[in-house]
Design a protein around this motif. Structure first.
Motif, PDB file in Angstrom:
ATOM      1  N   GLN A   7      70.810   8.252 -34.872  1.00 40.13           N
ATOM      2  CA  GLN A   7      69.400   8.319 -34.857  1.00 40.13           C
ATOM      3  C   GLN A   7      68.157   7.328 -35.031  1.00 40.13           C
ATOM      4  OE1 GLN A   7      67.326  11.449 -35.589  1.00 40.13           O
ATOM      5  NE2 GLN A   7      68.795  12.819 -35.351  1.00 40.13           N
TER       6      GLN A   7
ATOM      7  N   VAL B 146      63.026   6.315 -32.855  1.00 38.13           N
ATOM      8  CA  VAL B 146      62.849   7.780 -32.832  1.00 38.13           C
ATOM      9  C   VAL B 146      62.563   8.027 -33.990  1.00 38.13           C
ATOM     10  CG1 VAL B 146      64.517   8.032 -30.224  1.00 38.13           C
ATOM     11  CG2 VAL B 146      65.037   8.155 -33.387  1.00 38.13           C
TER      12      VAL B 146
ATOM     13  N   ALA C 174      65.432  13.146 -33.935  1.00 37.33           N
ATOM     14  CA  ALA C 174      65.421  13.709 -32.703  1.00 37.33           C
ATOM     15  C   ALA C 174      66.063  14.741 -31.722  1.00 37.33           C
ATOM     16  CB  ALA C 174      65.631  12.317 -32.418  1.00 37.33           C
TER      17      ALA C 174
ATOM     18  N   VAL D 239      65.752   8.498 -25.227  1.00 39.30           N
ATOM     19  CA  VAL D 239      65.232   8.119 -25.970  1.00 39.30           C
ATOM     20  C   VAL D 239      63.336   7.200 -26.247  1.00 39.30           C
ATOM     21  CG1 VAL D 239      64.673   5.619 -27.189  1.00 39.30           C
ATOM     22  CG2 VAL D 239      67.365   6.458 -27.132  1.00 39.30           C
TER      23      VAL D 239
ATOM     24  N   GLU E 289      61.390  10.779 -26.492  1.00 38.58           N
ATOM     25  CA  GLU E 289      60.883  10.428 -27.554  1.00 38.58           C
ATOM     26  C   GLU E 289      59.485   9.770 -27.486  1.00 38.58           C
ATOM     27  OE1 GLU E 289      61.890  12.475 -30.801  1.00 38.58           O
ATOM     28  OE2 GLU E 289      62.921  13.435 -29.063  1.00 38.58           O
ATOM     29  N   ASN E 290      59.935   8.673 -27.401  1.00 40.85           N
ATOM     30  CA  ASN E 290      58.814   7.910 -27.082  1.00 40.85           C
ATOM     31  C   ASN E 290      57.112   7.939 -26.708  1.00 40.85           C
ATOM     32  OD1 ASN E 290      59.292   5.214 -29.505  1.00 40.85           O
ATOM     33  ND2 ASN E 290      60.805   6.153 -28.269  1.00 40.85           N
TER      34      ASN E 290
ATOM     35  N   TYR F 112      62.247   0.882 -25.291  1.00 39.44           N
ATOM     36  CA  TYR F 112      62.977   1.989 -26.336  1.00 39.44           C
ATOM     37  C   TYR F 112      63.845   2.738 -25.767  1.00 39.44           C
ATOM     38  CZ  TYR F 112      58.073   1.563 -28.118  1.00 39.44           C
ATOM     39  OH  TYR F 112      56.721   0.881 -28.777  1.00 39.44           O
TER      40      TYR F 112
END
Lengths: 427, 91
Positions: free
Chosen positions: A75, A80, A84, A132, A135-136, A224
């Motif tokens: 990570q 991120v 995460a 990913v 996460e965004n 991302y």
């Protein structure tokens, strides 16, 4: 450095100073214009794709191996925020790297591995990129995530949204394999079947993304999302014992995975995690949708779109977004891009299943068949250590091989009848 | 009647925020020239220095990608819709 305010940026001023993990900017791959880490995917100067750029980072083998038993062990090299692995998600990654000696023997090759990403939670590599992206999406305040998909991504988005407590809206071509419809719809969320090709779906989603406040993992969150594919390359290097292979054969749909595996290897070299080694990157397409292979053979650096017609529906992108960059990578590394017929794809699926007990979806069949072709053509050295990427599970594309995979014999339930019929089989 | 051009979000600073702009032209090239006179600066975002379509822009006349047609020479009928769409999505 001049940072432009992107017209799509809802909160550009707040995001200007933001750092997400070690990620710092979005930068245009074409003209190098930079933007804050918001929901942007295309450069407003030139329409070029935006890519995440990072601050200098220090990562060691020890810091990675002491991390989570998932892709989140990397990570620090992804866009991120820290932790995460502690947030609700499917925790994909660390899939098997299978030493494929039986396959190698049949093909006359010395050392072959299969990176088997069917081992992910929804049985394809798409769980990595979605992880990913989500996460965004969460960071940027989206409550609904969405995508344009050829099937595997649809599964991954619907499942990950369920785990993360987000709504999902998934767009697929209406002619998708039945298995991929079921394995998306089962997770709930909204599944939109679009009458048209994947490229039609993609166009629609680009317009919907601009009109609605949804986080489209492969549209406005694409910079991302794409970074998640690096973890395939990171894992290959770690699982080989912190070294790089001589060659990788990657399926090519948009071309993103191929470019990110190469990027992962270069990042590991730059960080001193592996010795520098010239890994040749090869791309594999189905002949019925081979725009990047055609451009490669023609010596072009742009990709003319095609209308797909192949059983490898997960690779049926006629207008591949990263096609030019996939061409750059294979040419820089001394690789190639080749294509195989639908019959060869089926043979590839069966060969991998029969030699290694791995049932790949059609994209995996494309990779195995392309590798065989490149060996036969002398383009890949049989002594080269090669990693083949299997990106999905054959259970999702049963239609492709169903006609070839039927009972050897059908018998009444009596011992005598079995013995009589089996003699014919074993003779 | 004229030709309607759908403007992507990232080009709307050139169209005063408008999502659709009505222009004239019998070919895509003429449509883009007309669009440039309504929205100065926009054509340089769509075309490169050589006047060719940038490689990360997709242009559609109605539902057809003009790369399957005649590119910038594609005929555009009265009442057609032209869409400018970023090409870097998907996969």
């Amino acid at each position: 450095m001049t940072v432009l305010t992107h017209p799509l940026s809802a909160a550009g001023a707040d995001l200007d100073a933001a750092q997400v993990g070690n990620a710092r900017w979005l930068a245009c791959r074409e003209c190098a214009a930079t933007y804050p880490l918001d929901a942007s995917f295309a450069c407003f100067e030139c329409f070029g794709p935006l890519e995440v750029s990072y601050l200098p980072v220090s990562v060691t083998r020890q810091s990675i191996t002491s991390g989570p038993a998932s892709m989140w062990r990397y990570q620090d090299l992804l866009p991120v925020e820290p932790g995460a692995d502690t947030r609700p998600g499917l925790q994909p990654g660390l899939t098997p790297l299978v030493r494929a000696d039986n396959l190698a023997r049949v093909l006359g090759a010395r050392a072959v591995w299969v990176k088997d990403d069917s081992g992910n939670p929804t049985h394809s590599f798409k769980d990595r990129v979605v992880a990913v992206a989500i996460e965004n999406a969460r960071r940027l305040g989206y409550r609904t995530i969405a995508c344009a998909s050829t099937g595997n991504l649809a599964n991954a988005v619907a499942a990950a949204a369920a785990r993360a407590g987000l709504a999902s809206v998934v767009f697929v071509p209406s002619n998708l394999e039945a298995g991929k419809i079921v394995t998306t719809a089962v997770y709930g969320g909204t599944l939109v079947a679009v009458d048209g090709t994947y490229d039609d779906v993609n166009r629609l989603c680009t317009e919907v993304a601009a009109a609605r406040g949804w986080g489209f993992v492969n549209v406005n969150l694409r910079p991302y999302y794409a970074e998640g594919s690096k973890t395939v390359g990171f894992e290959i290097a770690e699982q080989l014992g912190w070294r790089l292979p001589d060659a990788v054969v990657s399926p090519v749909a948009s071309g993103s995975l191929l470019t990110k595996v190469d990027k992962a290897f270069r990042e590991f070299i730059a960080l001193g995690l592996v010795d520098s080694h010239p890994t040749r990157i090869f791309g594999a397409q189905a002949t019925g949708c081979s725009p990047v292979a055609q451009a490669y053979r023609a010596g072009h650096d742009v990709v003319a779109p095609v209308r797909p017609d192949t059983i490898a529906k997960s690779l049926a992108i006629g207008n591949p977004a990263d096609g030019p960059y996939a061409l750059d990578v294979v040419r820089r590394t001394g690789g190639a891009i080749a294509d195989v017929s639908d019959a060869e794809i089926v043979d590839g699926i069966r060969l991998l299943a029969q030699t290694e007990g791995i049932f790949a979806e059609t994209a995996g069949g494309v990779v195995v068949a392309t590798y065989r072709k490149l060996l036969q053509q002398g383009i890949i050295d049989p002594d080269a250590e090669v990693v083949l990427l299997n990106t999905g599970d054959g259970l999702k594309t049963l239609d492709a091989v169903q006609a070839h995979c039927q009972p050897t014999i059908t018998v009444p339930g009596s011992f005598e009848a079995f013995e009589a019929a089996y003699q014919g089989v074993s003779a | 009647m004229s030709v309607q051009v759908r403007i992507p979000t990232i080009l709307r600073p050139y169209s005063g925020g408008a999502a659709e702009v009505d222009v004239q032209g019998d070919t895509l090239r003429e449509v883009l020239a007309s669009l440039e006179s309504s929205c100065p600066g926009i054509s340089a975002r769509v075309l490169d220095d050589a006047g060719q379509l940038r490689r990360f822009v997709n242009l559609y006349v109605d539902d057809d990608d003009v790369r399957f047609l005649e590119g910038l020479d594609t005929p555009v009928r009265v009442g057609a819709k032209v869409s400018i769409i970023p090409a870097v999505a998907g996969g």
